[in-house]
Write a protein that holds these residues in place. Structure first.
Motif, PDB file in Angstrom:
ATOM      1  N   THR A  32      -1.711   1.008  -0.438  1.00 48.84           N
ATOM      2  CA  THR A  32      -2.526   0.126   0.424  1.00 48.84           C
ATOM      3  C   THR A  32      -3.918   0.726   0.629  1.00 48.84           C
ATOM      4  O   THR A  32      -4.890  -0.001   0.788  1.00 48.84           O
ATOM      5  CB  THR A  32      -1.852  -0.116   1.791  1.00 48.84           C
ATOM      6  OG1 THR A  32      -1.596   1.146   2.406  1.00 48.84           O
ATOM      7  CG2 THR A  32      -0.568  -0.907   1.665  1.00 48.84           C
ATOM      8  N   ASN A  33      -4.028   2.082   0.619  1.00 45.75           N
ATOM      9  CA  ASN A  33      -5.360   2.675   0.781  1.00 45.75           C
ATOM     10  C   ASN A  33      -6.244   2.345  -0.421  1.00 45.75           C
ATOM     11  O   ASN A  33      -7.419   2.030  -0.261  1.00 45.75           O
ATOM     12  CB  ASN A  33      -5.263   4.200   0.931  1.00 45.75           C
ATOM     13  CG  ASN A  33      -5.400   4.639   2.373  1.00 45.75           C
ATOM     14  OD1 ASN A  33      -4.788   4.022   3.245  1.00 45.75           O
ATOM     15  ND2 ASN A  33      -6.176   5.668   2.636  1.00 45.75           N
ATOM     16  N   ASP A  34      -5.663   2.402  -1.629  1.00 48.17           N
ATOM     17  CA  ASP A  34      -6.476   2.109  -2.820  1.00 48.17           C
ATOM     18  C   ASP A  34      -6.962   0.667  -2.776  1.00 48.17           C
ATOM     19  O   ASP A  34      -8.116   0.381  -3.067  1.00 48.17           O
ATOM     20  CB  ASP A  34      -5.654   2.345  -4.100  1.00 48.17           C
ATOM     21  CG  ASP A  34      -5.429   3.827  -4.346  1.00 48.17           C
ATOM     22  OD1 ASP A  34      -6.115   4.646  -3.701  1.00 48.17           O
ATOM     23  OD2 ASP A  34      -4.557   4.171  -5.159  1.00 48.17           O
ATOM     24  N   GLY A 128       5.261  10.089  10.958  1.00 53.59           N
ATOM     25  CA  GLY A 128       4.187   9.277  10.381  1.00 53.59           C
ATOM     26  C   GLY A 128       2.976  10.126  10.067  1.00 53.59           C
ATOM     27  O   GLY A 128       2.862  11.280  10.504  1.00 53.59           O
ATOM     28  N   GLY A 129       2.088   9.548   9.252  1.00 51.76           N
ATOM     29  CA  GLY A 129       0.870  10.268   8.893  1.00 51.76           C
ATOM     30  C   GLY A 129      -0.262   9.291   8.666  1.00 51.76           C
ATOM     31  O   GLY A 129      -0.039   8.080   8.468  1.00 51.76           O
ATOM     32  N   LEU A 130      -1.471   9.826   8.729  1.00 54.97           N
ATOM     33  CA  LEU A 130      -2.669   9.005   8.534  1.00 54.97           C
ATOM     34  C   LEU A 130      -3.488   9.588   7.402  1.00 54.97           C
ATOM     35  O   LEU A 130      -3.635  10.808   7.299  1.00 54.97           O
ATOM     36  CB  LEU A 130      -3.504   9.004   9.813  1.00 54.97           C
ATOM     37  CG  LEU A 130      -2.774   8.339  10.985  1.00 54.97           C
ATOM     38  CD1 LEU A 130      -3.284   8.845  12.306  1.00 54.97           C
ATOM     39  CD2 LEU A 130      -2.929   6.828  10.888  1.00 54.97           C
ATOM     40  N   LEU A 131      -4.006   8.711   6.573  1.00 54.60           N
ATOM     41  CA  LEU A 131      -4.884   9.134   5.479  1.00 54.60           C
ATOM     42  C   LEU A 131      -6.189   8.373   5.625  1.00 54.60           C
ATOM     43  O   LEU A 131      -6.225   7.151   5.479  1.00 54.60           O
ATOM     44  CB  LEU A 131      -4.226   8.817   4.134  1.00 54.60           C
ATOM     45  CG  LEU A 131      -5.050   9.149   2.898  1.00 54.60           C
ATOM     46  CD1 LEU A 131      -5.269  10.656   2.786  1.00 54.60           C
ATOM     47  CD2 LEU A 131      -4.343   8.641   1.626  1.00 54.60           C
ATOM     48  N   SER A 132      -7.238   9.134   5.937  1.00 58.20           N
ATOM     49  CA  SER A 132      -8.530   8.512   6.223  1.00 58.20           C
ATOM     50  C   SER A 132      -9.486   8.839   5.087  1.00 58.20           C
ATOM     51  O   SER A 132      -9.641   9.998   4.715  1.00 58.20           O
ATOM     52  CB  SER A 132      -8.988   9.132   7.543  1.00 58.20           C
ATOM     53  OG  SER A 132     -10.223   8.668   7.882  1.00 58.20           O
TER      54      SER A 132
HETATM   55  C1  BTN Z   1      -0.101  12.310   5.282  1.00 53.22           C
HETATM   56  O1  BTN Z   1       0.581  12.617   6.259  1.00 53.22           O
HETATM   57  O2  BTN Z   1      -0.246  13.079   4.324  1.00 53.22           O
HETATM   58  C2  BTN Z   1      -0.769  10.953   5.277  1.00 53.22           C
HETATM   59  C3  BTN Z   1       0.169   9.877   4.805  1.00 53.22           C
HETATM   60  C4  BTN Z   1      -0.468   8.510   4.768  1.00 53.22           C
HETATM   61  C5  BTN Z   1       0.432   7.479   4.120  1.00 53.22           C
HETATM   62  C6  BTN Z   1      -0.123   6.100   4.248  1.00 53.22           C
HETATM   63  S1  BTN Z   1       1.051   4.844   3.798  1.00 53.22           S
HETATM   64  C7  BTN Z   1      -0.201   3.629   3.863  1.00 53.22           C
HETATM   65  C8  BTN Z   1      -1.436   4.253   3.257  1.00 53.22           C
HETATM   66  N1  BTN Z   1      -1.451   4.094   1.817  1.00 53.22           N
HETATM   67  C9  BTN Z   1      -1.346   5.256   1.163  1.00 53.22           C
HETATM   68  O3  BTN Z   1      -1.308   5.394  -0.073  1.00 53.22           O
HETATM   69  N2  BTN Z   1      -1.265   6.255   2.054  1.00 53.22           N
HETATM   70  C10 BTN Z   1      -1.355   5.778   3.420  1.00 53.22           C
END
Ligand code: BTN
Length: 266
Positions: A32-34, A128-132
């Motif tokens: 979804t990030n791409d 959970g995690g966030l990718l910014s």
């Molecule tokens: C981490 O903890 O390393 C960050 C993980 C982030 C995952 C989310 S899932 C939705 C979005 N799309 C991705 O490819 N990565 C983030």
């Protein structure tokens, strides 16, 4: 599979707000990030959410992959165009972290905490995690913030090597959750934190993060920055969301990225 997301309903619920007022829903996608980054570069407005049931190449921080099975989690990436100086952009992903933590706490998940910079924990395990990711164009900088939240996983739904080390909202609470409702609540709280950051600055956000922080002042930590690691005592967050460590010579060093863990005193 659990009930799928209903993007039109979610979009309608969010029509008064900004985050999620437009939703691009894909049952299956690489990341979804791409997709959100491509849309952002093509001029998509702030607040559009890319949402998927499953990712085939979900990405985590620092080149890691994000296990993304169908129908159990939230995989959502939001397009933002914050009017902030570039050095303050790391604060944007903290708005998502604090917003998500507030939602989990509001459901009496009292063991929620945040691990700098972007991990959401329940009972000390990652949930959970966030990718910014930021991109500049002629009109300024846009940021995509991706959220992955393990919602309805049983232990067997995680890969063997992660079992026992990560968790889900179901495992912590003992019941199934409505992902759509949870996501809607997260968008509301996240938007509130974001608006506050833009209008009055980072003070409340940083205080909020500190309240949820897995590390307390003085905790002995090691930060690994890919090859190089530094030990010190946790001294809070700096004004741009950077990690502060008091090192052996009693100076305070600040770090803008890295993996942090506790080390035992000794
Ligand atoms: C981490 O903890 O390393 C960050 C993980 C982030 C995952 C989310 S899932 C939705 C979005 N799309 C991705 O490819 N990565 C983030």
């Amino acid at each position: 599979m659990m009930a799928p997301f209903e993007p039109l309903l979610l979009q309608r619920e969010r029509s008064e707000g900004r985050f999620g007022r437009r939703i691009r829903y894909l049952p299956r996608i690489d990341s979804t990030n791409d997709r959100a980054l491509a849309l952002m570069e093509a001029g998509e407005p702030e607040g559009t959410l890319v949402l998927a049931e499953e990712q085939t190449r979900g990405r985590g921080r620092r080149g890691r992959s994000w296990h993304s099975p169908a129908g159990l989690s939230i995989y959502a990436s939001l397009i933002l165009r914050p009017s902030l100086p570039s050095e303050q952009l790391p604060l944007v992903s903290l708005t998502a972290a604090v917003g998500s933590a507030r939602v989990l706490l509001s459901h009496s998940l009292l063991r929620v905490s945040l691990k700098w910079p972007n991990d959401i924990l329940l009972g000390g395990k990652k949930v959970g995690g966030l990718l910014s990711e930021a991109r500049g164009d002629g009109r300024g900088t846009g940021v995509v913030v991706g959220l992955g939240l393990n919602v309805n996983h049983e232990e067997k739904d995680f890969p063997k090597e992660l079992q026992g080390r990560i968790t889900s909202v179901l495992l912590e609470s003992g019941r199934l959750w409505d992902r759509q409702h949870l996501l809607s609540e997260i968008l509301i709280r996240w938007e509130q934190e974001y608006e506050k950051l833009l209008s009055v600055g980072p003070r409340d956000l940083l205080e909020g993060f500190e309240c949820f922080s897995e590390f307390k002042d003085g905790s002995r930590l090691r930060i690994d920055q890919g090859g190089e690691s530094v030990c010190g005592h946790y001294a809070g967050l700096g004004p741009r969301g950077e990690l502060l460590l008091r090192t052996a010579d009693d100076s305070v060093q600040s770090f803008s990225f890295g993996d942090v863990g506790r080390v035992s005193e000794g």
